[in-house]
Scaffold this motif. Structure first.
Motif, PDB file in Angstrom:
ATOM      1  N   ASP A  35      34.382 -58.351  -0.043  1.00 45.61           N
ATOM      2  CA  ASP A  35      34.868 -57.760   1.197  1.00 45.61           C
ATOM      3  C   ASP A  35      36.156 -58.441   1.630  1.00 45.61           C
ATOM      4  O   ASP A  35      36.371 -59.626   1.389  1.00 45.61           O
ATOM      5  CB  ASP A  35      33.823 -57.929   2.303  1.00 45.61           C
ATOM      6  N   LYS A  36      37.006 -57.676   2.314  1.00 43.51           N
ATOM      7  CA  LYS A  36      38.255 -58.215   2.830  1.00 43.51           C
ATOM      8  C   LYS A  36      37.979 -59.052   4.073  1.00 43.51           C
ATOM      9  O   LYS A  36      36.969 -58.875   4.750  1.00 43.51           O
ATOM     10  CB  LYS A  36      39.217 -57.069   3.156  1.00 43.51           C
ATOM     11  N   GLN A  38      38.024 -60.338   7.923  1.00 41.48           N
ATOM     12  CA  GLN A  38      38.005 -59.590   9.171  1.00 41.48           C
ATOM     13  C   GLN A  38      39.403 -59.535   9.770  1.00 41.48           C
ATOM     14  O   GLN A  38      40.231 -60.407   9.533  1.00 41.48           O
ATOM     15  CB  GLN A  38      37.057 -60.255  10.162  1.00 41.48           C
ATOM     16  N   HIS A  41      42.264 -53.366  10.291  1.00 42.25           N
ATOM     17  CA  HIS A  41      41.357 -52.234  10.217  1.00 42.25           C
ATOM     18  C   HIS A  41      39.932 -52.637   9.848  1.00 42.25           C
ATOM     19  O   HIS A  41      39.040 -51.806   9.784  1.00 42.25           O
ATOM     20  CB  HIS A  41      41.912 -51.167   9.265  1.00 42.25           C
ATOM     21  N   CYS A  42      39.690 -53.908   9.631  1.00 40.77           N
ATOM     22  CA  CYS A  42      38.334 -54.391   9.365  1.00 40.77           C
ATOM     23  C   CYS A  42      37.630 -54.877  10.632  1.00 40.77           C
ATOM     24  O   CYS A  42      36.490 -55.341  10.569  1.00 40.77           O
ATOM     25  CB  CYS A  42      38.371 -55.541   8.357  1.00 40.77           C
ATOM     26  N   GLN A  45      34.008 -53.872  11.435  1.00 39.61           N
ATOM     27  CA  GLN A  45      33.008 -53.996  10.365  1.00 39.61           C
ATOM     28  C   GLN A  45      31.716 -54.638  10.865  1.00 39.61           C
ATOM     29  O   GLN A  45      30.619 -54.231  10.469  1.00 39.61           O
ATOM     30  CB  GLN A  45      33.596 -54.819   9.221  1.00 39.61           C
ATOM     31  N   CYS A  60      34.985 -53.242   4.018  1.00 44.57           N
ATOM     32  CA  CYS A  60      36.177 -52.617   4.569  1.00 44.57           C
ATOM     33  C   CYS A  60      37.134 -52.387   3.413  1.00 44.57           C
ATOM     34  O   CYS A  60      37.480 -53.322   2.676  1.00 44.57           O
ATOM     35  CB  CYS A  60      36.801 -53.510   5.628  1.00 44.57           C
ATOM     36  N   ASP A  62      40.618 -50.401   1.523  1.00 51.62           N
ATOM     37  CA  ASP A  62      41.936 -49.814   1.711  1.00 51.62           C
ATOM     38  C   ASP A  62      41.918 -48.313   1.472  1.00 51.62           C
ATOM     39  O   ASP A  62      42.764 -47.590   1.996  1.00 51.62           O
ATOM     40  CB  ASP A  62      42.944 -50.459   0.755  1.00 51.62           C
ATOM     41  N   ILE A  97      35.789 -48.185   6.649  1.00 44.58           N
ATOM     42  CA  ILE A  97      34.597 -48.985   6.380  1.00 44.58           C
ATOM     43  C   ILE A  97      33.579 -48.137   5.623  1.00 44.58           C
ATOM     44  O   ILE A  97      33.375 -46.967   5.945  1.00 44.58           O
ATOM     45  CB  ILE A  97      33.975 -49.473   7.701  1.00 44.58           C
ATOM     46  N   ASP A 127      39.397 -45.336   9.480  1.00 47.63           N
ATOM     47  CA  ASP A 127      40.071 -45.993  10.607  1.00 47.63           C
ATOM     48  C   ASP A 127      40.563 -44.975  11.625  1.00 47.63           C
ATOM     49  O   ASP A 127      40.451 -45.187  12.831  1.00 47.63           O
ATOM     50  CB  ASP A 127      41.275 -46.798  10.086  1.00 47.63           C
TER      51      ASP A 127
END
Length: 464
Positions: A35-36, A38, A41-42, A45, A60, A62, A97, A127
């Motif tokens: 996971d990316k 936080q 755009h996260c 999450q 999250c 891309d 997400i 998003d």
């Protein structure tokens, strides 16, 4: 007539596609990427908690479309193999997400995500949300990612959140879930309802507001789910697109009333050209002009479909056998070519009745069906369902479009581009027509035949 050498080559070339198209892939999805962090755009999450889920994992991404999720391991291409025509253009680049998980269940046919657990679901939250939700259930006996390419990619690009379920059982032995006859299919409906309620609740938490609109969209068994939900739980939805939904009717027609005719008569027609066998096929509902598709469907669809759905509704017919005898000739003991639904005990009809459709839809719905559908012929399916809707007094809520030269799965288009046209662009047009109907009061076209255009890009365009 005996298939030509060219026809046999086409059938052989499509074998893998057909198997996947009927059953869906059972391979485990690739391991998910880390996971990316936080932020950006996260940021939402941590708010994702699907109510009722026994397990879930959240990432999250891309790109929530298959252009991104194939590489990241957040889809399973085997689930959606064979459902689209080569050359289909899909949108890409939708950040957001994704939540994967499962609800409590005792069956274990779905191997996606390494869970070996049924009632798996996927929920995607873009998003840039437009306030809408699209819910779907898997076609055939596929798993939860089956609609990723044909439905999820497109609706995500329009800003909708997307949710899909495996319906609670998967694979050719979906009937082995220890339920009573018809129980596996009854579970399909309850699992869609369960996911719809849970998805709406999740959206409220993540976006801090409830979805403005909720739509049900599905193909084949997913189309059946659309019909059932709008008949039985219209309170949950604003409308739906029924793409060649399966028709279950206790008094018929249903799969078990016409597939035995194909199993009994097609081999004789193929080997001797017997006109009586051909006439029996047409009388059973198979469309004149679909004969070039019969060899393929006999080899990969009709036999297996008859046996596994008959086992679901009528397991005592073949005694201790598990879904009968594959490709048996009439006269063989327990041969499904000799199956006579009308003469079976009332308990069998009761099992079908428990999942039957009435036509009493409570929200607007658009049905599309190909004129050359050779698994669920329009004459035994959507033609009948359209009449049921009218008789139930719901005709004002329904539009029915028969698409010239469409067949059950668009994956066959590449083999017969001069004879077939894909239905996916027509389904997308139907969704746009539906939303305009509900949201802006734009009356859709009257029921009718959607002619195949003389030119243009039939793979990606369709005007209803």
């Amino acid at each position: 007539m005996r298939p030509t050498t060219t026809s046999r080559r086409r059938i052989a070339a499509l074998a893998t596609t057909a198997t996947l198209a009927l059953l869906g892939g059972l391979a485990t999805a690739a391991p998910a990427s880390a996971d990316k962090p936080q932020g950006g755009h996260c940021a939402r999450q941590s708010k994702v908690a699907v109510p009722g889920a026994q397990a879930q994992k959240v990432a999250c991404l891309d790109d929530l479309t298959t252009a991104g999720t194939v590489a990241s391991g957040h889809t399973n291409p085997n689930d959606w193999a064979g459902l689209n025509a080569a050359g289909t253009v899909n949108p890409t680049g939708v950040p957001g997400i994704q939540a994967d998980g499962y609800f409590p269940d005792t069956s274990t046919t779905n191997t996606n995500n390494g869970w070996n657990h049924d009632s798996q679901f996927v929920l995607r939250l873009p998003d840039h949300w437009n306030g809408g939700l699209v819910v779907s259930g898997a076609p055939g006996t596929r798993a939860q990612y089956a609609n990723d390419f044909i439905i999820s990619d497109w609706v995500l690009s329009k800003g909708y959140a997307f949710a899909s379920t495996d319906k609670g059982n998967t694979g050719a032995a979906f009937y082995r879930d220890d339920s009573a006859p018809g129980g596996s299919i009854r579970e399909w409906n309850s699992r869609v309802t369960q996911l719809t309620v849970a998805a709406k609740s999740t959206l409220r938490k993540v976006y801090a507001k409830s979805p403005k609109r909720t739509w049900m969209v599905g193909i084949s068994n997913g189309g059946y789910l659309t019909r059932w939900q709008l008949e039985n739980r219209p309170d949950l939805y604003d409308g739906g697109v029924d793409w060649e939904g399966t028709l279950f009717r206790a008094e018929g027609p249903n799969l078990l009333t016409y597939l035995p005719t194909a199993l009994k008569n097609y081999p004789r027609y193929a080997t001797t050209g017997d006109p009586a066998a051909h006439d029996a096929m047409i009388a059973a509902g198979f469309a004149p002009g679909s004969e070039f598709l019969w060899p393929f469907h006999h080899a990969y669809y009709w036999d297996l479909t008859q046996r596994i759905y008959r086992e679901e509704f009528d397991p005592t017919w073949d005694g201790a056998l598990d879904a009968g005898v594959p490709f048996c000739a009439g006269g063989t003991p327990s041969c499904d070519a000799d199956y006579d639904y009308a003469s079976r005990p009332e308990a069998v009809k009761d099992a079908v009745r428990s999942v039957s459709l009435t036509g009493k839809i409570g929200k607007p719905m658009i049905t599309i069906h190909g004129t050359l559908d050779t698994l669920l012929p329009a004459a035994t399916d959507s033609d009948v369902y359209d009449t049921l809707v009218d008789r139930a007094g719901s005709g004002a809520l329904h539009r029915y479009y028969r698409v010239e030269d469409g067949t059950h799965t668009d994956g066959l288009y590449s083999a017969y581009p001069d004879r077939l046209r894909p239905l996916l662009p027509c389904a997308r047009s139907a969704f746009d027509v539906l939303t305009a109907w509900v949201e802006r009061g734009m009356a859709p076209p009257a029921d009718g035949l959607v002619r195949r255009p003389a030119g243009g890009d039939v793979v990606n365009t369709c005007a209803l």
